[in-house]
Design an enzyme around this catalytic site. Structure first.
Site, PDB file in Angstrom:
ATOM      1  N   PHE A 206       0.858  -1.184   0.000  1.00 20.39           N
ATOM      2  CA  PHE A 206       0.000   0.000   0.000  1.00 20.39           C
ATOM      3  C   PHE A 206       0.898   1.239   0.000  1.00 20.39           C
ATOM      4  CE2 PHE A 206      -2.745   3.306   1.726  1.00 20.39           C
ATOM      5  CZ  PHE A 206      -3.805   3.191   0.851  1.00 20.39           C
TER       6      PHE A 206
ATOM      7  N   TYR B  65     -10.747   1.248  10.555  1.00 24.37           N
ATOM      8  CA  TYR B  65     -11.976   1.516   9.792  1.00 24.37           C
ATOM      9  C   TYR B  65     -12.335   0.474   8.746  1.00 24.37           C
ATOM     10  CZ  TYR B  65      -8.625   3.972   6.644  1.00 24.37           C
ATOM     11  OH  TYR B  65      -7.561   4.321   5.842  1.00 24.37           O
TER      12      TYR B  65
END
Lengths: 411, 411
Positions: A124, A221
Site C-alpha cells: 500500500f 476503519y
C-alpha cells in the site's frame, strides 16, 4: 452451486446473528467492508452518549468521569486478542501512516550500522511513502528504501537490512504473506520486522506474539468497523519497550502529562507511543464497534470468510458471461485474505454500474475490481445475488453507459 | 459592580443569542472552554447525520457523495478568517503535536546552516517535547532547542536561529505575545516563525497574514468547540508552499492518492501537509461547530472577552475573602487572553470544591486555578454567580474537606 445450498448454509451459520448488530442499507450487498466497515449499532448508540451526555453535559470532567484518558489503552485491549497480542503491547492512536513513522524511525535508531528498509512493490503506497519521507529527512546513509518484487523478498534479507516492513494481506490482490516464516528469516539476519495489518485485523487470525513479530500497525476503519478514518493501532513487542524511543514525543506519551514538566520523559511501556490528544469521539466509536468481536472466535470467522470467497468464486466460474474478469487473487485459499480481485479494462465503469444496481465493490487503479467479504454481516445468499447482478452488468454491458464512465474524486 | 450592572450588560450584549447555539448543562458556570469547548447544537446534529446517514446508509460512497475527501480543506476554510489567513493556507489534520513535527522538521530543512529552535520556558510542554524528539532524531547539529525565559526571547534571536516557536497566548498565565513585533524581529535575522494558536484561535483576533507569520498550528477542541480531541489545524504561508517538504508524507498528502503510485509526490499547496486518513466523524463535528462563527466579528468577540475577564477581576477584588488568590495573568487587558489564572497552595482542592458547587475552572500543576472565559456562551451575570460561589468556597474553607484533596488521573 444453487441458491438453496447457500440459504441452507445461512441457516447453519453460527455467525448469522452477528448481522443483526449492524445497521445495513436496504437492498445493498456491501462488498467493500475492506475499505470502510459497516456501522455497528453499538457505535451509533455510543456516539450519541459520548457527544450528548459525556461532552455535552459532563464536559471537561469526562476525562476522569468517563475515563476518556484510558481509551487508547482500553480500545487497544479489545484489539489485542484479534491480533494475537498479549496485554500491554497495543495502543490506539493517530493514523497508520503516523504510526509507521514512529515505529520505523525508532526501529532504525535501534539498528546501528544498518540503514535499509526492505518492503514490497505493490505494498500500500502510504507505507512506501512514509519510508521515503524518512529517507528525505534522515538522509540515505540512515534510511534507504529497498522495495523489491514479491519473489525477491527473501533474498533481499541481508545483514545490511534494518527493518522488513510488509503488509500482511496485500490491498490489491488479497495475497497473505507467511508471517511466521518471513519474521523468522528476517530475524535470523538481525532484522526487525514490522507488519501492516490493515487488511488482516478483524478479517483473519493474526498471531503477532506467536510469530515473534517486533512491531505492527493496523487500521480501525476496515474490518474492525470503527467508522470513516477511525484511529489506527500500533503494536510493539514488550521486549522492545525499554530500548525504544520514538520521535513524535508529544505530551500524551509523557510519563506524567499533567505534571507539565518541560523535559520529555516517555511513559513506560506502550503508552510512550502516544503523541497528541486523541479524538475521543472517533476512538469511542471504534471502541464500541469492537464489542461485536467480544465473543468471536477468529478461526471460526476465518472459516466463514474462506467459504464466502469460495462460494463467490465458484458461482463466478459457472457464468461464461464473467470470463472476462481475470482473477488476480490467489486461488489457494490458505494464502488468500477476505477478498477477491479481478482485472478488466473497464473496471472503473463496472464498479459504478454494480453500485448503481445494489452491489458495492471498489475500484483500485488502474484496472482492478475488488470485492471484500466481511463474515460478520454478509450472508451466503448474498453471494448468489451479487453474482446475478454482476452477470447482468457484464452480459448486458451496462458498464458502457455514459454515466458510469465519469470518475469521481475518490475511486 | 452590582449584579444589576451585569444583567444590564447581558441585555445589551450583541452576542447574547449565541448561547442558544450550545447545549449547556443546567446549573453550571463553565469556565473551562479553554480546555474543552462546550457542545454546539450543530455538532450534535451533524454527528448523527454523519454516523447514521452518511456512514450507516451511504457507506463508502460518502467519500464522494458527502465530500468527505474535501473536509480537511472545507473545515480549514471556516478557520482561516478567524486567524487572519487568506485562502488555501490552512488545513485541518492530526494533532497539534504531529503538526508541529511536520512544520518544525520542514522549517529546519529550509534553514541550511542553522540548527537552533528558540522557544519559551513555560510554553505548553508538547511544543517543547516535539522539538526534543526532533533533536534526538536528527542530532543536535541539526536541531537544538533553546528554551529561554520570556524576557530573553528577543536577545535569543540571533543568526544561528532557524525557527522561533512560540505559543501566542500562554496556557498558564494567558499572557499574549506581540505576534507582529516578534515575527518581524525574528525575520530580520532570517528566522522562520511558527505560532501555536491553541489559546488564541476562536478567542481573540489573530492576524497571521498581516503579521507575515510563516507557520502556525492550532487546536480544534478549545475555543473552536470541536469536541474532545478534535483535529488540529496547520497554517503555512503560501510563499513557502513550493520550497517546503514535510517528512510525514502519507498517502492523503500525495498529489494523486488514488493513483496508488509508489513514489511520493506531494500535492501542490497546503494539501501536502495531510498524512493519513483523517477521522471523518471527528472532523465533521468540528466543521459543524465552526458554523457558530460564521457571523462573528472577532473584534466584537474580543471586546466581550475583555469585559468578562475585567468584570470577574473587579468582582474578585471587591471580596477580601479572595485576597489569597494571587493573580498571575497580566492586569493589562491588551496582553491578556480570554483567561484569568490565580495561584494558591490549595489550588487543586479549590478547583474540586468549585466544580462540586457548579463552577468549572481547571487546575494546572503545581498551584494554578485557571478560569477560561468563552464569550460565545458565557453571560455577564455568570461572573457574579461564579464569584459568589468562589467566595463561599474560600471563606468557608470548603476546599479543606477530604473529598476535594484526592487527585484524579487528569487534573
Amino acid at each position: 452451486m444453487q441458491l438453496s445450498d447457500l440459504t441452507q448454509r445461512d441457516e447453519q451459520d453460527p455467525l448469522a446473528s452477528k448481522r443483526m448488530q449492524f445497521e445495513l442499507p436496504q437492498d445493498t450487498i456491501y462488498l467493500d467492508g475492506n475499505s470502510l466497515g459497516a456501522l455497528p449499532k453499538a457505535s451509533a448508540k455510543r456516539v450519541q452518549e459520548v457527544v450528548s451526555q459525556q461532552w455535552g453535559n459532563d464536559l471537561i470532567s469526562s476525562w476522569n468521569k468517563h475515563q476518556w484518558i484510558e481509551l487508547p489503552l482500553e480500545t487497544a485491549e479489545k484489539i489485542a486478542p484479534l491480533i494475537g497480542a498479549a496485554k500491554d503491547q497495543v495502543i490506539v492512536c493517530d493514523s497508520i501512516s503516523v504510526n509507521l513513522f514512529k515505529l520505523l524511525t525508532a526501529a532504525l535508531a535501534m539498528q546501528t550500522g544498518r540503514n535499509i528498509v526492505v518492503s514490497e512493490q505493490g505494498n500500500f503506497p502510504t507505507d512506501l511513502y512514509m519510508v521515503q519521507g524518512i529517507e528525505a529527512l534522515l538522509g540515505e546513509q540512515r534510511c534507504t528504501l529497498n522495495s523489491v518484487a514479491t519473489a525477491d523478498i527473501e533474498s533481499a534479507l541481508t545483514e545490511e537490512v534494518a527493518v522488513l516492513m510488509l503488509t500482511h494481506v496485500n490491498f490489491k490482490t488479497g495475497r497473505i504473506h507467511d508471517m511466521q516464516r518471513l519474521t523468522r528469516l528476517a530475524q535470523d539476519k538481525g532484522i526487525l520486522v514490522l507488519w501492516d495489518l490493515a487488511h488482516s485485523a478483524g478479517a483473519l487470525p493474526v498471531e503477532l506474539d506467536k510469530c515473534n513479530a517486533d512491531f505492527a500497525v493496523g487500521c480501525g476503519y476496515k474490518y474492525l468497523n470503527g467508522g470513516p478514518g477511525a484511529p489506527a493501532f500500533l503494536y510493539a513487542a514488550s521486549r522492545h519497550h525499554d530500548a525504544i524511543r520514538q520521535p513524535l514525543s508529544g505530551w500524551m506519551g509523557h510519563t506524567s502529562p499533567f505534571a507539565f514538566d518541560e523535559a520529555y520523559q516517555p511513559a513506560p511501556g506502550i503508552k510512550q507511543f502516544l503523541t497528541g490528544t486523541p479524538s475521543v469521539i472517533a476512538m469511542a466509536v471504534l471502541d464500541a464497534a469492537l464489542e461485536v468481536f467480544t465473543d468471536i472466535d477468529m478461526y471460526q470467522l476465518r472459516e466463514k470468510s474462506v467459504a464466502l470467497t469460495d462460494s463467490f468464486l465458484t458461482l463466478k466460474e459457472q457464468q461464461a458471461a464473467l470470463d472476462e474478469l481475470q482473477l488476480i487473487s490467489p486461488v489457494d485459499t490458505s494464502v488468500r485474505g477476505s477478498q477477491l480481485s479481478f482485472t478488466h479494462q473497464n473496471a472503473y465503469a463496472i464498479c459504478q454500474a454494480l453500485i448503481d444496481h445494489g452491489v458495492v465493490p471498489d475500484f483500485r487503479a488502474p484496472d482492478i475490481i475488488r470485492f471484500g467479504f466481511t463474515p460478520l454481516y454478509l450472508r451466503y445468499q448474498d453471494m448468489h445475488t451479487a453474482i446475478e447482478i454482476l452477470v447482468k452488468v457484464m452480459s448486458e454491458k451496462l458498464y458502457l453507459q455514459q454515466q458510469y464512465q465519469v470518475k469521481a474524486a475518490v475511486t
